[in-house]
Structures are given as C-alpha cells and as structure tokens.
Design an enzyme around this catalytic site. Structure first.
Site, PDB file in Angstrom:
ATOM      1  N   GLN A 251      45.531  66.511  58.279  1.00 31.24           N
ATOM      2  CA  GLN A 251      46.460  66.626  59.398  1.00 31.24           C
ATOM      3  C   GLN A 251      45.958  65.821  60.592  1.00 31.24           C
ATOM      4  O   GLN A 251      46.730  65.112  61.250  1.00 31.24           O
ATOM      5  CB  GLN A 251      46.591  68.108  59.800  1.00 31.24           C
ATOM      6  CG  GLN A 251      47.757  68.407  60.689  1.00 31.24           C
ATOM      7  CD  GLN A 251      49.067  68.013  60.029  1.00 31.24           C
ATOM      8  OE1 GLN A 251      49.748  67.140  60.543  1.00 31.24           O
ATOM      9  NE2 GLN A 251      49.389  68.589  58.902  1.00 31.24           N
ATOM     10  N   HIS A 254      46.612  61.995  61.176  1.00 29.96           N
ATOM     11  CA  HIS A 254      47.956  61.500  61.480  1.00 29.96           C
ATOM     12  C   HIS A 254      48.016  60.815  62.826  1.00 29.96           C
ATOM     13  O   HIS A 254      48.654  59.774  62.991  1.00 29.96           O
ATOM     14  CB  HIS A 254      48.956  62.672  61.529  1.00 29.96           C
ATOM     15  CG  HIS A 254      49.671  62.886  60.245  1.00 29.96           C
ATOM     16  ND1 HIS A 254      50.537  61.970  59.719  1.00 29.96           N
ATOM     17  CD2 HIS A 254      49.669  63.920  59.376  1.00 29.96           C
ATOM     18  CE1 HIS A 254      51.033  62.431  58.573  1.00 29.96           C
ATOM     19  NE2 HIS A 254      50.512  63.611  58.340  1.00 29.96           N
ATOM     20  N   GLU A 319      54.140  74.362  62.011  1.00 29.99           N
ATOM     21  CA  GLU A 319      54.942  73.497  61.145  1.00 29.99           C
ATOM     22  C   GLU A 319      54.532  73.706  59.682  1.00 29.99           C
ATOM     23  O   GLU A 319      55.354  73.977  58.828  1.00 29.99           O
ATOM     24  CB  GLU A 319      54.720  72.034  61.561  1.00 29.99           C
ATOM     25  CG  GLU A 319      55.532  71.037  60.753  1.00 29.99           C
ATOM     26  CD  GLU A 319      55.106  69.605  61.009  1.00 29.99           C
ATOM     27  OE1 GLU A 319      54.031  69.376  61.623  1.00 29.99           O
ATOM     28  OE2 GLU A 319      55.838  68.689  60.570  1.00 29.99           O
ATOM     29  N   HIS A 320      53.219  73.550  59.403  1.00 31.94           N
ATOM     30  CA  HIS A 320      52.682  73.786  58.060  1.00 31.94           C
ATOM     31  C   HIS A 320      51.736  74.983  58.111  1.00 31.94           C
ATOM     32  O   HIS A 320      50.895  75.060  58.999  1.00 31.94           O
ATOM     33  CB  HIS A 320      51.854  72.591  57.580  1.00 31.94           C
ATOM     34  CG  HIS A 320      52.585  71.290  57.573  1.00 31.94           C
ATOM     35  ND1 HIS A 320      52.519  70.406  58.624  1.00 31.94           N
ATOM     36  CD2 HIS A 320      53.385  70.714  56.645  1.00 31.94           C
ATOM     37  CE1 HIS A 320      53.254  69.338  58.348  1.00 31.94           C
ATOM     38  NE2 HIS A 320      53.802  69.497  57.152  1.00 31.94           N
ATOM     39  N   ASP A 353      53.994  67.090  51.355  1.00 32.29           N
ATOM     40  CA  ASP A 353      54.331  65.892  52.140  1.00 32.29           C
ATOM     41  C   ASP A 353      55.020  64.840  51.284  1.00 32.29           C
ATOM     42  O   ASP A 353      55.891  64.109  51.754  1.00 32.29           O
ATOM     43  CB  ASP A 353      53.061  65.247  52.723  1.00 32.29           C
ATOM     44  CG  ASP A 353      52.453  66.064  53.845  1.00 32.29           C
ATOM     45  OD1 ASP A 353      53.155  66.940  54.377  1.00 32.29           O
ATOM     46  OD2 ASP A 353      51.277  65.827  54.178  1.00 32.29           O
ATOM     47  N   HIS A 412      99.108  83.835  74.440  1.00 29.73           N
ATOM     48  CA  HIS A 412      98.526  84.189  73.151  1.00 29.73           C
ATOM     49  C   HIS A 412      99.304  85.367  72.531  1.00 29.73           C
ATOM     50  O   HIS A 412      99.624  85.359  71.344  1.00 29.73           O
ATOM     51  CB  HIS A 412      97.053  84.588  73.316  1.00 29.73           C
ATOM     52  CG  HIS A 412      96.106  83.427  73.453  1.00 29.73           C
ATOM     53  ND1 HIS A 412      96.180  82.529  74.475  1.00 29.73           N
ATOM     54  CD2 HIS A 412      95.059  83.022  72.678  1.00 29.73           C
ATOM     55  CE1 HIS A 412      95.208  81.631  74.337  1.00 29.73           C
ATOM     56  NE2 HIS A 412      94.516  81.903  73.245  1.00 29.73           N
TER      57      HIS A 412
END
Lengths: 423, 423
Positions: A251, A254, A319-320, A353, A412
C-alpha cells in the site's frame, strides 16, 4: 512504523489533495475553451501539456495491431485471466427490473435501464494501469452501456502505451481518443466535433482531472473523487509477520499520501511487524515513496482485545481491510464500514487489486461509511412504473385528495377528482 | 400554453436556482459558526431566522401528543394508508448480501450493510409536506438504518406543524430537532452537543439548505440537489383532454419554475388541451403561480408520429412521464430516460406523489439520464469480500505478480510471492 496504544480519540491521518485556487482557475479556463472551440482546443492543449502533435485524436486500428506486437504471451495470458474473473464477478451483480400487482388492478414496478454512454479516463504518465481499464470498463459493459469511450493522454510521440491499447482491445473497447487532463473531461462532458458527449465519466486521474470532474458533475454523472489509497490490517498474535509487512508496504509504495495501518491486540506482533517492514523496505525499488508514506501516514495501533480492534476498524472505515486472525470469517459480521474485506493469509490485497474479480475502485478517506465499490449498479439507473386502475382510483382517490389538500396543492386534488366525476 | 412543432433542436427551458455568491458566503459562515459553537449557534440562528426562542431543541413527547389532538380521523386514515403502501413498495427493493465460491477454495461476495444513521430535512414555512417525510424516512427504515433523525425549522411559537409531528410519530421517528436552514445541515454533518452527526442527509429545502448540503457533501453523503419539478405527458388523439389539462396544472402549481410539457402527434388534441388548461386554470387557488410557470416553462410539442414523440421524451429525460396513449404498456420499453412513468388515464401524477407506494423523490433537470428515484439502495452500501485459498494463490500468483510489475508496483508483486515461497 510508529506503534501507538489505542485510546478513544484515535484517528488516522488522511490527507486529500483538493487542489489550489490557481489549479481550479486553470481547469475552469480549459473547460471553457473546450466548450467554445471543440477539437481545436483539444489539439492545442495536447500539444501544450503532452508535447504531442496529433493529426487524428482517434486511435486507429493499425495502432492497436502494432501494440499487440509489443506485448508478450505471458502478459496477455495474465490480462485475459484477470478480465475473465472480473467479468464473472460483475455479472453476478446485475439486477432485474421487477413489478408487483394488486387485486385492484394496480401495477407498480422498478425498471432498470443501462446508461446510454460512459467515458473512461485512463491516466498517462510514467506507468500504464491496465487494471484500471478493466475495473471501469467491465461494470459498464455488464450493465449494458452501449457506447463506452476511453480517453488517455498520448506520449510525446503521439502514441498510447501498448498495454493500454491491448487491454482496451481485449475488452472490446473501440472508441479511444488520445486526449488527457481537464480537456479530456470537458470533451466527454460537453462533446466536440470528434468526441460526442457521454452520460457518465469514471476513472482516476491527477488533480486537474479530479477538479474537472467535480466541475462538470451535474452536467454528467461522475464516479467518486478518490483520495489516496489506504489499508488497515487487523491481525492477532498468530498472524504471519512477513505477510503483514509485505501488504503494508504494497500500500505504501502507491503514493506518499497512502496510508498503511496495522491494528492488533498483540504488542509482540506489533514490534515484530515494525521490524520486518523496515527490513523488507530496504530492497524496494519505490523505497523512498513507501518510506515517506509510512513515516507520515503509517501506524501500528495496539488495542487491549479483539473487540476493541474491531471498534477501531469501524471508526477508520478503511478502503481495504485485511483480516489476519484465527477465524476471520467470524469477524465479517461485525465490520460495518470497509470498501473491501480480505479474509485470511492468502487474501493479500493485490489479489483483489488485479485478479480475483471484485472491483478495485473503492471508497477512500472514511467514505466507506456511506459509499460502495464501483459496480454494475453505477452504470444503470432505475425508473419507477405506476399503473393505476379505475377501481384503485375510485377506492383510494379521496385519500389522495386529502393529502394533496393537506399540502395546500389544490390542483393535485382536482387532478384526482376530475377522474372520479360520474363514477 | 404555446404550441410548437417539433424540430430536431427542440429543448425545454429548465432553470435551476444555483444561489448567489452572497448566499454562498452566508451559508459558509453559518456552517463555520455551528462547527465552532455547536448548540449555541443553533439557538442563535433559530432566533434570528425563525424568530423562535427555544428552551429545548429536541421535540418532547408531550408535543407529539398535543399534535394528535389537532389532526382529524380522515387525515390520519389517509396518512396511514399512504405509509402502508410506500412501505410495501420499498420492502420489495431490498437486496441481499451474496457470495460465490470456486472449486479452488476462492470465496467472493458482496455484503450489504445499512448506513448507521441518516438525517432528514423537513422544510417549514407556509405548508407542511407529510409526503416528503414518508418518502425519505421509509427507504431508510426499510434499509435498516438504526438512527433516523429529523430536523425542521420551528414556527415563531417554537412549535412544528402538528401534521409533521404526527407523520413522524406514525413512522416511528423519535429523534426530532427544531432547527432548520443551513444551521440544521451543519449540525447533521458535524454534530453538536445535542445533535450527534449523521452519515447521510436527505430531504428538500430552500436555496440555503441546498447550498449547505452541497458544502458538507464528502463529510457526509447527501441525496441529489433537486431542481424544479417537471412533467411530460405523452398523449395520442384518443387521450382525455380534461385529465391532461388537470395533470399539467398540478405540476404547474408547484412553483413558478416548474415545467409542464405535452408531447403529442395530434394537433387537434394540442389545441383542445391548450384551451382546457386555460379554463381549469381560472378557478385554481394557486392560479398565479401556475400561470407564471406555464408561460415560462409550459409547452405543447406537436410531432409527426408516435416514434418521434418517444424520441422527444428520451431527449427531455423528464422527472415524471405520463403515457396517455391507446396502449401505454407497449411504449415503456422504448423509454430510456424518465424518473417515473405513469401508465394510462387513471395514473395521474398525484397518485405517485402521495399514495401508490413508489418514491416521489425523482431525478430532475434531465438527470434521469443517469440518476434514479430515491430508494432503499441509497441507505445501504456494499462491501466486497475476498477470501482466497492457498491453492488459488499457488495457481494464479504468477499472473497476479505479472500484472503488478506491468504497473511498476514491485511491492505488490512481492506481497504475492512471499506467500508462494517454499510452496
């Protein structure tokens, strides 16, 4: 990595690049120029920013053929296997139109319709990301979107990376334009002579792309604006130290803004992982990025027990999430907020991934509290269907008129009552 | 209403109030003050804007009891019947978590989790809108959201409208705060001493509410920012002229920005409807609003045949579509873009606004091209589940590493390979 003891106010540092005012202005100008001048603006900006002089914005068949000569068999096999898995998973996400009827003749329903068109942004630059192409294109295809367009900035020689063209071709994407940045987003949102507008724009990009997507939102739909990638590993004392370290590093490599966090009740494991991360870090080609990420955003949080660890995970809404405990499946039901959950020691994040089949476009920055992975649903929309019978209206009309008048909307009420006259 | 012949460049005029710069500044200041000062800011702004001095922001049980004494049986019956229908329809929208397995031991899945909390904004002002409360609360309840909060600006006497309190109580909503405007949105997004923050904010409001929702988006989720309401009636020569006119007027009475459009291949019908609208308009209590709306945004579009009429509808992508033709069901499959479709002459729009069961919060302003009615899905999120086996990783690991290296992410490849060593 620094080791901290859990306390109730714990938070992880997450930084979102929201762009500067100056960048915002540049993007607004680019969008304006593309709306006014169309293709001419696209070739102008492509020359200015990508240093590529193009005769034709659209990728030609020969370029795709040429690209295949530059890809080896092993790569092609890997890409094809990934595509197959991702398509298989997403096909299971499709939902059906449905309806329900009542004895009084009422029919109500929900119709699912694919979007007419979708535009996918593929970043250029130093590396190519075939997995991003798959993760965006496949859900749109499975949804039934008829027109799928790809845009990507060319290299200075006017070409796209071979692996980008090959991946697109393997997926069956034929409409590809060599244009990137905010100008590509503007073209997709408003259309030019060459590039007809689309209904939704997805895909990652730099800050200019992100700002442009935000600006055209409403005119077209967009996917989420992604923040930096994050992982939380939830582990107990029996977890494999080397695996955890490798996953935290995958991770961290990245992006300097990426965040890698370990949550564990084991002080022993915490210390061993910190040491192992340092060791594995040494030989990484992207060592400097990973190190910067770990120093700023890496953390090992030591809790007093598993329940507390789960509480931390839900507060972080990562996220993960990897669960590396003795019985990972037992914990899934207690996780309320996560983009994707990886269970057990063979479910390393890169499995998801690239390959397993689930989508890798996931909610970041705590938005897993209310957002979902990109899915087939993101490329369809619903329409409600209402078919009311005369009998149903006669039976219920006065109630409908009562509520309408309660809200002060006389017309209406009359629209109902005019149908009940002489019944 | 003006009658125009269809040509290829037809469009309907739609205006969205996006607010002024000045209004934007006011909203930013209000949000800032609520974040800093919490409850104190809420009581300050409530006194300033709503002219109400409150001892307690939270609605007390006695107030709800009191409200029931002011509602008659007929109203209560109508509200209860509507709630039952809306709940029944939305219960059919729920989706299940699912998983799939492979022979190699892989398990992949999609887990559905309700949001933890949702906040519903209920406008105050001249009229009360019980239907809005139902349409927001019920999908959240059916989704399984545990904490549902309602906020609404009090009248100068410090009270909410009885019908608002009764509708909330009928639905089972117990956490209600007397606060409105941008300050209420800020409280829901960031929390105060009295009002804990929520994960998602839905519900309509004035321009200050809309701007505030836009500003807090990302911190929390929001529903769409609604534009003015619209109807398109698609009719052939056999359609009932009085019904069409009544339905166009029921849309026009909402708001001077509302849009009522008739699309038909029949010039005779077009002229008859124009005349009938004028006639019915005369006796409407909201005549002035309806007239202003029709003059600015009303239109009768005459086409050459049904196919062309359908094309127009898809270009307009209306919020509400009524199909008043001989065989309305035959046309549904050709409609690609609409928020809700009302079939046949007894399916007047108010049937769906209040009673049938479908949601009345629908995509406006052409966004039906890519957006959906509010639904149970809007109050849930998905989490991907990935459980990979040793066997699956041994078989596929090298492919995963190949793709990782293609993207220049060595640590990703190593996270896989470290698990394959000695296998």
């Amino acid at each position: 990595m620094k080791i901290v003891q859990y306390d109730a106010d714990i938070s992880i540092k997450r930084d979102l690049d929201s762009g500067t005012e100056e960048q915002g202005k540049v993007v607004t100008e680019i969008i304006g120029k593309v709306r006014q001048e169309g293709d001419a603006a696209l070739t102008y900006f492509t020359e200015k920013f990508d240093r590529a002089v193009l005769e034709d914005l659209k990728v030609q068949e020969e370029e795709v053929k040429q690209a295949y000569t530059e890809i080896d068999e092993e790569t092609l096999d890997a890409l094809r296997a990934a595509i197959e898995n991702i398509r298989d998973f997403h096909q299971r996400q499709t939902t059906q139109s449905w309806f329900t009827t009542k004895a009084d003749g009422t029919m109500l329903g929900q119709k699912i319709t694919p979007l007419d068109s979708a535009g996918l942004y593929v970043p250029g630059g130093k590396a190519a990301y075939p997995s991003s192409i798959m993760m965006n294109v496949i859900p749109a295809q499975v949804a039934g979107v008829e027109r799928i367009v790809m845009v990507s900035p060319p290299q200075p020689n006017g070409q796209l990376e071979p692996v980008v063209l090959v991946t697109a071709h393997e997926l069956g994407v034929e409409e590809i334009y060599k244009v990137g940045g905010a100008q590509a987003i503007a073209a997709l949102a408003y259309g030019t002579e060459t590039i007809p507008k689309v209904d939704k724009i997805t895909g990652p990009g730099n800050i200019f792309v992100a700002l442009a997507k935000r600006e055209v939102f409403g005119e077209v739909d967009i996917d989420m604006i992604a923040g930096p990638s994050e992982i939380v590993v939830l582990a107990d004392e029996q977890a494999n130290i080397a695996y955890i370290a490798a996953d935290l590093l995958s991770q961290a490599e990245h992006d300097e803004l990426a965040s890698s966090v370990l949550v564990t009740e084991s002080q022993v494991l915490a210390e061993a992982v910190a040491k192992e991360v340092q060791k594995q870090l040494e030989t990484l080609p992207r060592k400097e990025i990973a190190q910067a990420s770990l120093e700023q955003y890496g953390q090992i949080i030591v809790t007093t027990n598993l329940e507390e660890s789960i509480k931390v995970v839900n507060e972080l809404a990562p996220e993960h999430l990897e669960i590396l405990t003795k019985e990972p499946l037992n914990i899934v039901g207690k996780i309320r907020h996560a983009g994707a959950i990886f269970l057990g020691e063979y479910s390393s994040e890169p499995v998801g991934d690239y390959f397993a089949g689930t989508n890798h476009i996931l909610p970041t920055n705590g938005t897993a509290r209310f957002s979902s992975p990109l899915s087939v649903d993101d490329f369809t929309k619903k329409t409600s269907i209402i078919s009311y019978s005369e009998k149903a209206l006669v039976e219920n009309g006065s109630k409908i008129a009562t509520i309408a008048r309660l809200e002060g909307l006389e017309a209406h009420a009359r629209a109902i009552e005019i149908r009940l006259e002489e019944k």
